[in-house]
Motif scaffolding. Structure first.
Motif, mmCIF file in Angstrom:
data_model
loop_
_atom_site.group_PDB
_atom_site.id
_atom_site.type_symbol
_atom_site.label_atom_id
_atom_site.label_comp_id
_atom_site.label_asym_id
_atom_site.label_seq_id
_atom_site.Cartn_x
_atom_site.Cartn_y
_atom_site.Cartn_z
ATOM 1 N N GLY A 383 0.805 -1.213 0.000
ATOM 2 C CA GLY A 383 0.000 0.000 0.000
ATOM 3 C C GLY A 383 0.838 1.263 0.000
ATOM 4 N N LEU A 384 1.976 1.247 0.713
ATOM 5 C CA LEU A 384 2.849 2.414 0.757
ATOM 6 C C LEU A 384 3.418 2.743 -0.625
ATOM 7 C CD1 LEU A 384 4.839 1.718 4.056
ATOM 8 C CD2 LEU A 384 3.188 3.563 3.671
ATOM 9 N N SER A 385 3.783 1.715 -1.378
ATOM 10 C CA SER A 385 4.436 1.925 -2.672
ATOM 11 C C SER A 385 3.455 2.044 -3.830
ATOM 12 C CB SER A 385 5.399 0.759 -2.956
ATOM 13 O OG SER A 385 6.376 0.640 -1.949
ATOM 14 N N TRP A 386 2.291 1.416 -3.706
ATOM 15 C CA TRP A 386 1.406 1.197 -4.851
ATOM 16 C C TRP A 386 0.971 2.466 -5.588
ATOM 17 C CZ3 TRP A 386 0.956 -3.108 -7.352
ATOM 18 C CH2 TRP A 386 -0.080 -3.271 -8.265
ATOM 19 N N PRO A 387 0.456 3.502 -4.920
ATOM 20 C CA PRO A 387 -0.023 4.669 -5.686
ATOM 21 C C PRO A 387 1.089 5.335 -6.481
ATOM 22 C CG PRO A 387 0.057 5.179 -3.343
ATOM 23 C CD PRO A 387 0.285 3.699 -3.471
ATOM 24 N N HIS A 388 2.305 5.333 -5.956
ATOM 25 C CA HIS A 388 3.415 5.984 -6.635
ATOM 26 C C HIS A 388 3.940 5.140 -7.797
ATOM 27 C CE1 HIS A 388 3.017 8.552 -3.218
ATOM 28 N NE2 HIS A 388 3.373 7.583 -2.387
ATOM 29 N N LEU A 389 3.939 3.820 -7.644
ATOM 30 C CA LEU A 389 4.352 2.948 -8.744
ATOM 31 C C LEU A 389 3.387 3.093 -9.915
ATOM 32 C CD1 LEU A 389 5.298 -0.253 -6.701
ATOM 33 C CD2 LEU A 389 6.875 1.328 -7.826
ATOM 34 N N ASN A 390 2.093 3.190 -9.630
ATOM 35 C CA ASN A 390 1.111 3.422 -10.685
ATOM 36 C C ASN A 390 1.364 4.759 -11.371
ATOM 37 O OD1 ASN A 390 -1.569 1.491 -10.748
ATOM 38 N ND2 ASN A 390 -0.510 1.380 -8.801
ATOM 39 N N THR A 391 1.675 5.781 -10.572
ATOM 40 C CA THR A 391 1.951 7.106 -11.130
ATOM 41 C C THR A 391 3.180 7.084 -12.024
ATOM 42 O OG1 THR A 391 0.962 8.183 -9.193
ATOM 43 C CG2 THR A 391 2.451 9.507 -10.549
ATOM 44 N N PHE A 392 4.253 6.409 -11.572
ATOM 45 C CA PHE A 392 5.472 6.307 -12.383
ATOM 46 C C PHE A 392 5.168 5.649 -13.728
ATOM 47 C CE2 PHE A 392 7.961 5.831 -8.154
ATOM 48 C CZ PHE A 392 7.866 7.197 -7.943
ATOM 49 N N ALA A 393 4.375 4.567 -13.677
ATOM 50 C CA ALA A 393 4.055 3.834 -14.906
ATOM 51 C C ALA A 393 3.332 4.730 -15.908
ATOM 52 C CB ALA A 393 3.215 2.611 -14.580
ATOM 53 N N LEU A 394 2.468 5.610 -15.429
ATOM 54 C CA LEU A 394 1.735 6.505 -16.317
ATOM 55 C C LEU A 394 2.587 7.700 -16.751
ATOM 56 C CD1 LEU A 394 -1.737 6.501 -14.523
ATOM 57 C CD2 LEU A 394 -1.137 5.322 -16.636
ATOM 58 N N GLN A 395 3.401 8.209 -15.832
ATOM 59 C CA GLN A 395 4.227 9.385 -16.138
ATOM 60 C C GLN A 395 5.243 9.096 -17.232
ATOM 61 O OE1 GLN A 395 5.934 10.557 -12.387
ATOM 62 N NE2 GLN A 395 4.394 12.143 -12.027
ATOM 63 N N ARG A 465 15.286 0.226 -5.208
ATOM 64 C CA ARG A 465 16.464 1.083 -5.133
ATOM 65 C C ARG A 465 16.938 1.484 -6.527
ATOM 66 N NH1 ARG A 465 18.539 4.812 -2.428
ATOM 67 N NH2 ARG A 465 18.052 3.623 -0.540
ATOM 68 N N LEU A 466 16.967 0.508 -7.462
ATOM 69 C CA LEU A 466 17.346 0.815 -8.839
ATOM 70 C C LEU A 466 16.369 1.813 -9.455
ATOM 71 C CD1 LEU A 466 18.267 -2.763 -10.174
ATOM 72 C CD2 LEU A 466 19.850 -0.880 -9.701
ATOM 73 N N LEU A 467 15.076 1.603 -9.183
ATOM 74 C CA LEU A 467 14.047 2.485 -9.728
ATOM 75 C C LEU A 467 14.243 3.920 -9.237
ATOM 76 C CD1 LEU A 467 11.354 3.127 -11.140
ATOM 77 C CD2 LEU A 467 10.183 2.302 -9.074
ATOM 78 N N VAL A 468 14.436 4.096 -7.948
ATOM 79 C CA VAL A 468 14.600 5.445 -7.384
ATOM 80 C C VAL A 468 15.865 6.110 -7.926
ATOM 81 C CG1 VAL A 468 15.026 6.734 -5.249
ATOM 82 C CG2 VAL A 468 13.238 4.981 -5.329
ATOM 83 N N ASN A 469 16.914 5.340 -8.102
ATOM 84 C CA ASN A 469 18.148 5.905 -8.664
ATOM 85 C C ASN A 469 17.926 6.414 -10.091
ATOM 86 O OD1 ASN A 469 19.632 5.421 -6.366
ATOM 87 N ND2 ASN A 469 20.439 3.457 -7.068
ATOM 88 N N VAL A 470 17.170 5.646 -10.887
ATOM 89 C CA VAL A 470 16.863 6.079 -12.253
ATOM 90 C C VAL A 470 15.989 7.331 -12.225
ATOM 91 C CG1 VAL A 470 15.623 5.448 -14.368
ATOM 92 C CG2 VAL A 470 17.090 3.773 -13.244
ATOM 93 N N LEU A 471 15.022 7.367 -11.297
ATOM 94 C CA LEU A 471 14.145 8.532 -11.180
ATOM 95 C C LEU A 471 14.950 9.791 -10.830
ATOM 96 C CD1 LEU A 471 11.132 6.946 -9.253
ATOM 97 C CD2 LEU A 471 11.130 7.750 -11.617
ATOM 98 N N LYS A 472 15.921 9.641 -9.955
ATOM 99 C CA LYS A 472 16.744 10.790 -9.563
ATOM 100 C C LYS A 472 17.557 11.312 -10.760
ATOM 101 C CE LYS A 472 17.264 9.598 -4.658
ATOM 102 N NZ LYS A 472 18.211 9.146 -3.614
ATOM 103 N N LYS A 473 18.010 10.395 -11.606
ATOM 104 C CA LYS A 473 18.805 10.804 -12.759
ATOM 105 C C LYS A 473 17.953 11.505 -13.812
ATOM 106 C CE LYS A 473 22.244 7.102 -12.265
ATOM 107 N NZ LYS A 473 22.803 5.870 -12.865
ATOM 108 N N THR A 474 16.702 11.102 -13.908
ATOM 109 C CA THR A 474 15.818 11.702 -14.931
ATOM 110 C C THR A 474 15.103 12.944 -14.443
ATOM 111 O OG1 THR A 474 14.013 10.222 -14.250
ATOM 112 C CG2 THR A 474 15.429 9.497 -16.073
ATOM 113 N N ALA A 475 15.194 13.221 -13.112
ATOM 114 C CA ALA A 475 14.509 14.395 -12.576
ATOM 115 C C ALA A 475 15.144 15.668 -13.100
ATOM 116 C CB ALA A 475 14.563 14.364 -11.044
#
Length: 476
Positions: A383-395, A465-475
Motif C-alpha cells: 500500500g505504501l508503494s502502490w499509488p506511486h508505482l502506478n503514477t510512475f508507470a503513467l508518467q 532502489r534501482l528504480l529510485v536511482n533512475v528517477l533521480k537521474k531523470t529528474a
C-alpha cells in the motif's frame, strides 16, 4: 473526435450517486461487488472444499486458473463491447459467470472444480473490465475520476464481505451453497443491467487490436509453473520453472520488437523506468498472495473457524488500502523514500509469518494478534508503494500510449497474482502442503512458502532502489 474541457472541480458525488447517472452507477458497482465477493468466498471456503472432494495438491490452481482466465477474457472484452453493445455484453458476462458458479457448486472432484473456477474467472474478468470500460461512455469527462473512485472504493468494501459470506457457508459445512447462492444473485444483477444500461455499441470507439501471441506466452508462463507443481520430483518442478522463464524471455523480446504490443513501449526493456516500476509492482503483488493461503494455515494449523480465518486473512487487504490512502499524500523525495520503505515493511511481515505460522496448535490471543499484525504489515508494504508505482508507470509512458498503460497496469497486477500463486503452489507442494492430515508437513510448507515471499520482498528492495536511482537521474 472533438476534445472537451470540463473542470474536475465541477464534479460532485451527487452527480454519480443520484440523478440521471445513478442507475448506471448502481450497475457498475454491482458488477465490481459480484467479482470481488466471489474471490474472497472461494479463498475462505477452499479448506472445506479440499476436505470434501480432495485435490489439496491443486489448491493453488484455484486462484491461478481463475485469474489467468480473467486476464485472457479481459483482453477481448473491448471487442465484445464494441461488437455487441453494453446490454448484451453484460448479459454474456453474467451468463458465463453464473455457469461457472453452477459448475463449481456441483463439482464432484477438484478437476471439475477447476473447470468451474476457470469459467467463473472468464465471466468475472469480462464483468470487471466492462464496468471500467463503460466509464468513458456512460459519464461525461468531468465525472470520470469520481466514477473510478466509486468502483475502487466499492472493490475495497466488497472485499470485506467475502470472508463473511464464505465463512458462514463453510462454518455450516455447506460450501456448495456459497457458489450456488451466486447464481440467483447474478441472474437478478444481469436483468437489472439489461433494464438500466443503454444498448450502446456504435457510439463506442473501435477496440484496439489484441496482442494474441504475447497473451499466449503470458498464459504459457503461468501454466508451465503450475504443471511443474504437480511433479513429485525437483527435476519436474524445475523444468516447469525453466520453461516458464523461457516463455517470459520470448515475451519480452517480442514486446521490444513487434508492432503490436501488450504493454507500453519500453515496459519490457530491462533498466527502463517503466520496466523497473512494473517489476517492483509484480514482486510486491507476488508477496500479497500470502492472503490466499492463510485461511488454510489458520484453519489447519491453528484451529480457527473458517469465518475468523477468512477475516484475519483479509487484514492484508485492509493494510493495503489503509496504507495506500496514507501514502498518496506524499510527493518528491518523501515519495521516493516511501517507495523504498514499502518492500522493507513487507519483508518484516513475511519474516514474522514464516516464524509464527508453523507454531501449530490452538492459537491463543497472543499468537492470533501477532499473525494479524504481520498480515497488516504485508498489506501495508504494498500500500505504501502502490499509488506511486502506478503514477510512475503513467508518467513515463508516451502520451499516445496512455490508454495502453492503464490497461497494462491491470494486466500486470492480474499476471503477478496468477504467476505468484502458481509459484507459491509449487513451493508449497514440494515442501509438504499436499500431505493430508500431517500438521508437521503442513507447518514445514508454511515456512518455505513465507520464506519464498520474503525472498521476493528482498528482490523488491533492490529493484526499488534501482528504480529510485533512475528517477533521480531523470529528474529535472
Amino acid at each position: 473526435m472533438t476534445a472537451t474541457f470540463e473542470r474536475p472541480e465541477d464534479a460532485r458525488w451527487s452527480d454519480i450517486l443520484w440523478g440521471a447517472h445513478a442507475p448506471v452507477s448502481a450497475v457498475l458497482a454491482g458488477g465490481i461487488i459480484l467479482h470481488a465477493i466471489n474471490i474472497n468466498i472461494s479463498a475462505t471456503m477452499l479448506p472445506s472444499i479440499v476436505s470434501e472432494i480432495g485435490g489439496q495438491g491443486l489448491y493453488a490452481w484455484n486462484a491461478t486458473l481463475f485469474t489467468l482466465a480473467a486476464i485472457l477474457s479481459a483482453a477481448v472484452t473491448g471487442k465484445i463491447l464494441n461488437r455487441l453493445g453494453a446490454k448484451i455484453s453484460f448479459a454474456v458476462s453474467g451468463l458465463v459467470f453464473a455457469l461457472g458458479s453452477l459448475i463449481t457448486a456441483a463439482a464432484p472432484d477438484m478437476p471439475i472444480m477447476l473447470v468451474g473456477r476457470s469459467v467463473q474467472g472468464t465471466g468475472g474478468g469480462m464483468m470487471f473490465t466492462l464496468c471500467y470500460a463503460m466509464i468513458v461512455f456512460a459519464y461525461p469527462e468531468r465525472l470520470w475520476s469520481r466514477a473510478v473512485a466509486l468502483l475502487s472504493g466499492t472493490w475495497g468494501i466488497a472485499m470485506l464481505f467475502g470472508p463473511a459470506v464464505g465463512g458462514v457457508f463453510a462454518e455450516y459445512d455447506i460450501w456448495r451453497g456459497g457458489f450456488a447462492s451466486l447464481i440467483p444473485v447474478t441472474a437478478v444483477y444481469t436483468l437489472i443491467a439489461w433494464r438500466l444500461l443503454p444498448a450502446a455499441g456504435d457510439a463506442l470507439p473501435p477496440a484496439a487490436p489484441i496482442a494474441i501471441v504475447q497473451l499466449l506466452l503470458l498464459a504459457g508462463a503461468v501454466l508451465a509453473v503450475s504443471i511443474g507443481s504437480l511433479s513429485a520430483s525437483p527435476l519436474g518442478a524445475g523444468s516447469g520453472v525453466v520453461v516458464s522463464v523461457i516463455f517470459i524471455l520470448i515475451l519480452m523480446h517480442r514486446e521490444n520488437t513487434a508492432r503490436l504490443r501488450l504493454f507500453p513501449k519500453g515496459a519490457m526493456l530491462p533498466g527502463s523506468t517503466l520496466f523497473l516500476s512494473f517489476a517492483v509492482m509484480s514482486l510486491l503483488i507476488f508477496c500479497v498472495n500470502a492472503e490466499f493461503f492463510m485461511p488454510f494455515y489458520l484453519q489447519r494449523l491453528h484451529g480457527l473457524s473458517p469465518l475468523l480465518a477468512g477475516y484475519i486473512a483479509a487484514l492484508v487487504s485492509i493494510g493495503w488500502s489503509s496504507a495506500e490512502v496514507y501514502s498518496a499524500q506524499f510527493t518528491g523525495r518523501v515519495m521516493h523514500r516511501v517507495v523504498l520503505a514499502g518492500p522493507f515493511v513487507m519483508l518484516a511481515g513475511t519474516l514474522v509469518l514464516a516464524i509464527t505460522t508453523p507454531m501449530y496448535g490452538a492459537a491463543g490471543p497472543l499468537l492470533s494478534t501477532v499473525l494479524s499484525l504481520a498480515l497488516i504489515l504485508l498489506g501495508a508494504g504494498i500500500g505504501l508503494s502502490w499509488p506511486h508505482l502506478n503514477t510512475f508507470a503513467l508518467q513515463f509512458t508516451d502520451m499516445s500510449e496512455k490508454e495502453n498503460a492503464a490497461s497494462a497496469l491491470s494486466t500486470i497486477q492480474m499476471f503477478a497474482v496468477s504467476f505468484g500463486t502458481a509459484v507459491a503452489g509449487l513451493v508449497a507442494n514440494m515442501t509438504g502442503f499436499n500431505t493430508i492430515n500431517d500438521p508437521e508437513a503442513t507447518a514445514n510448507s508454511s515456512v518455505w512458502l513465507f520464506a519464498t515471499f520474503a525472498a521476493m520482498a528482498v528482490m523488491a528492495i533492490f529493484t526499488s532502489r534501482l528504480l529510485v536511482n533512475v528517477l533521480k537521474k531523470t529528474a529535472p
